[in-house]
Every structure is written in C-alpha cells, then in structure tokens.
Scaffold this active site. Structure first.
Site, PDB file in Angstrom:
ATOM      1  N   HIS A   1       0.805  -1.220   0.000  1.00 35.85           N
ATOM      2  CA  HIS A   1       0.000   0.000   0.000  1.00 35.85           C
ATOM      3  C   HIS A   1       0.843   1.278   0.000  1.00 35.85           C
ATOM      4  O   HIS A   1       0.308   2.383  -0.055  1.00 35.85           O
ATOM      5  CB  HIS A   1      -0.945   0.019   1.202  1.00 35.85           C
ATOM      6  CG  HIS A   1      -2.266   0.661   0.923  1.00 35.85           C
ATOM      7  ND1 HIS A   1      -2.484   1.477  -0.158  1.00 35.85           N
ATOM      8  CD2 HIS A   1      -3.448   0.610   1.581  1.00 35.85           C
ATOM      9  CE1 HIS A   1      -3.732   1.912  -0.151  1.00 35.85           C
ATOM     10  NE2 HIS A   1      -4.343   1.394   0.892  1.00 35.85           N
TER      11      HIS A   1
ATOM     12  N   ASP B   1      -2.446   1.622  -4.585  1.00 36.53           N
ATOM     13  CA  ASP B   1      -3.650   1.976  -3.830  1.00 36.53           C
ATOM     14  C   ASP B   1      -4.769   0.987  -4.141  1.00 36.53           C
ATOM     15  O   ASP B   1      -4.630   0.072  -4.953  1.00 36.53           O
ATOM     16  CB  ASP B   1      -4.088   3.413  -4.134  1.00 36.53           C
ATOM     17  CG  ASP B   1      -4.313   3.664  -5.619  1.00 36.53           C
ATOM     18  OD1 ASP B   1      -4.593   2.697  -6.351  1.00 36.53           O
ATOM     19  OD2 ASP B   1      -4.209   4.831  -6.043  1.00 36.53           O
TER      20      ASP B   1
END
Length: 424
Positions: free
Chosen positions: A396, A400
């Site tokens: 992450h 995304d």
C-alpha cells in the site's frame, strides 16, 4: 549468485588447505536464500588458506580464501590470489589483500544488562539497525542465536516485531517505582524439537522482512472458470499428443496474469527509496513446493511474449527441476510478479506475503463446483459452475485500492472470458 543477494552460507569446503586442484574442480559449495551453488576453480593450483568455515554466513564481496594459481596447469610461486564471494559471478575474484575486519562498535552498557557477549555486528545487521533507528546499546541487549553468540538478522527482526522491549530500558539504579516494560516469558510447551534447516531460516527471515517493509492490503474477487475448465478438459489430451507437454491450469493462469499485468503496468514494479521502478519485462514467478516442503519461486521469463505452448513447456520444465532439486540460479532470478496457487493444497483462498522486492502477489484458490445464479436468455437461472476465489496482496506504499482492485478484477475477467474456440 542472484539479484538482491547480500550474503551466502558456506555449506562445505571440498578442498582442504594445502591440497592441489585442477581447473574446473569444485572448491566449495555456497548456499544463498534462493539456491545452492558450486564454486569451481578458475585455474589449477593449491588452496593456501580458508578464512571461513562451514556454516559461516559471509557478506557478498568478502574474501573467503587465498589460492595459489597457475594458468599453465601446475602450481606456481606467484603471489597467492584471493577468492571472494560475488553475487554477480560465480567465478572467484582475484585479490592480493586480505579482508579488513569490520570495526567493532563501542557498546557502552553502563548498568544495563546485555543479552549477548559478542558485540561484533555484521554490516547487514548494522544496516537494518540504522533503518529502524536501533542504537548499538540496544543491539547489545537483543538475544543472539548465531554462532559464537553473533546477532543474526532474524534476531533483530524478531526483536522489532516484539515491539523493541529493550528500547527504553533504564539503568538498574533508577527509582524502583518507575514504569518497566514487562519481560514476557511465554510457555512454548513441550514436544519434539526440530531445528529449522538453512532454507527455512532464510524463508522466515524474508517473510518477516516483507511484512515489516510493505504494508500489506489484500483484495478479493470471485471468478467463474467454467469455460476455461471445460476447454482444458476437452483439449489436454490432444495438447500433450501434439506438443509432448502436459496442459495443467498453471500455464493458463500465467497467460492471463501476464495479459493483466500488461494492462496495469504499475503493478509490475518495485520500490527503491522514494522511487518506483516500473519493470519493462513481465516475468511471472510461480511459488512452488520443494520435496522438503520449503517453497521456492521459479520464473517464467517474458511471459507476455510467449504462446501457450511455450509457457506450458517452461512451467513443466521448472516444476520438474523443482521436484528434483535441480533449479539453477537463472531459473529463480528476475521475477517481477508472483502467483501462488494455494488451491493445489485444497485452500479456498489465501492471504499471501509479497515476494520482495515486488509490490504485489496473487493467490489462486481451489476450483470448486457450486450452484450459481447466472443470466440467460430466459432470465436468471441456477447452474453448476466452476468457481474460484482470487486474493491479491499489495504494497500500500505504492499500490492503492483502485489499482489493486482493478488489477485482480481484470485477471478474473480474463479467466471468465476465456475463448472456448481457442486452437491448440
């Protein structure tokens, strides 16, 4: 001996000090976290001195022995040459200087209680400590499991995972009413004790490192593989007769994943500090079980440029080498995206750990027949369909939710939209 390799373990010296050897003779065996390697003699000569012993862990570039070589095939009186471990070549380096010992940090323990007596820390341990802002005093308090009480990288990662209990340790002269971090002694139980083999230790180190490095997020989708399953069942015999290759589901999965990676190139990346490196090649790694039960990741190179026949040949060859413990360094090098078929073990789905330095890994669950509601010309109907869960773990920091979710959905779309008229 492979990209990203920072150290190797000497398995065994096959030539002893004072012994002569011929060009091409194997001098020693070196193990990395990916594969075992035999180091051949660059020329005929004699082994003068070994600087490390079996089971010693040696950083890349460190001199491990001195040889007296003769290009003419007999021992000469020239200055002995040095052999160093090297990640870029299995051919020993020639040097005339012996290695300088790494400086030992001055650990001022004061009234603190140290957990290990060896205050020599390897460059790798020091690098990890700097990245996590761990002082030398704190390093000296970490319990060490290495040879001669040396601190291993797994020790420092375990310590960090436990919350760094000695980070704020205070001298014993402090006010006894002050707060103390509890020293927890867990009851690990009794039973048969099995020592981890070298590969299992390295896998453990890499898994802990990956979880500490990448904030893992997992996205899930469901795919209807009925068309793919029916096509494969109808053509697997003809495929083997025509090409001499078994047609498993893995080549079909690799082909579809390579297409999806091409559609979303940012999933085919790695992180270098504040930079994202989007790879030009699409090399699909396949998590594969070895006979020992350990996992390794052989790689199908440039999967997006190959047809199904070639991918099947690559997959079968790599799987065969893995079963026979014959994978070479090139077979497990260069992966840019990894798939793990947990369905082969009967798992419905999985939450895989990213294969560093990649930024995502895809787990494929078991293909299971279930009653599903499908849309037909006559409206909604219930039919028996072959279903699979896909789970994508992604980093992450750079991937995304939109990219991760879109990518795994695209893979599922390629599975579902499989061309049933595809020619073999």
């Amino acid at each position: 001996m492979g990209e990203s390799i920072s150290e190797g373990t000497i398995i065994n010296w096959l030539v002893e000090e004072g012994d002569s050897f011929n060009e091409g003779d194997i001098i020693l065996e070196v193990a990395t976290d990916k594969v075992d390697n035999e180091v051949p003699a660059p020329a005929s000569g004699k082994l003068i001195k070994t600087l490390f012993q079996a089971k010693d862990v040696v950083p890349v570039g460190t001199v491990i022995a001195t040889l007296e070589l003769s290009e003419a095939g007999s021992v000469s009186s020239d200055t002995p040459k040095a052999v160093a471990s090297d990640s870029k070549s299995s051919k020993p380096k020639k040097q005339t200087k012996k290695p300088k010992a790494a400086p030992q940090p001055q650990v001022s323990t004061g009234s603190f209680s140290t957990s290990n007596t060896n205050t020599f820390f390897s460059p790798l341990v020091i690098k990890i400590a700097k990245e996590h802002h761990v002082s030398f005093e704190e390093l000296a308090r970490i319990p060490a499991t290495g040879k001669d009480d040396r601190l291993r990288k797994s020790d420092i990662f375990n310590y960090i995972e436990e919350g760094r209990p000695y980070k704020f340790a205070q001298p014993i002269t402090q006010d006894p009413t002050a707060y103390r971090i509890p020293q927890l002694n867990f009851d690990k139980g009794k039973g048969k004790v099995i020592e981890m083999d070298r590969m299992r230790q390295m896998i453990a180190d890499h898994m802990v490192y990956s979880k500490h490095t990448s904030p893992h997020v997992t996205a899930y989708v469901e795919a209807d593989l009925t068309n793919m399953v029916n096509w494969r069942n109808a053509n697997k015999v003809a495929f083997q007769e025509k090409y001499g290759e078994r047609l498993t589901f893995t080549p079909l999965f690799v082909e579809a994943v390579a297409k999806a990676v091409k559609d979303f190139p940012n999933i085919n990346a790695s992180v270098d500090g504040n930079n994202i490196i989007v790879k030009e090649d699409i090399n699909i790694g396949m998590a594969t079980a070895l006979p020992s039960g350990n996992l390794i990741v052989p790689v199908v190179k440039n999967a997006d440029t190959k047809d199904l026949k070639t991918i099947a040949a690559n997959v079968n060859e790599l799987a065969g080498k893995a079963r026979e413990n014959k994978l070479a360094g090139d077979d497990i090098k260069g992966s840019t995206f990894t798939i793990s078929n947990v369905g082969t073990f009967g798992s419905v789905m999985g939450t895989p750990i990213i294969n560093q330095p990649e930024v995502a890994i895809l787990a494929l669950g078991i293909i299971k027949k279930r009653p599903e509601v499908i849309e037909t010309e006559n409206g909604d109907e219930i039919a028996i369909r072959s279903m699979m869960y896909l789970s994508l773990s992604f980093d992450h920091r750079v991937v995304d939710g939109f990219l991760g979710g879109s990518f795994v959905r695209r893979v599922a779309d390629y599975f579902e939209q499989f061309d049933t008229n595809k020619k073999i």
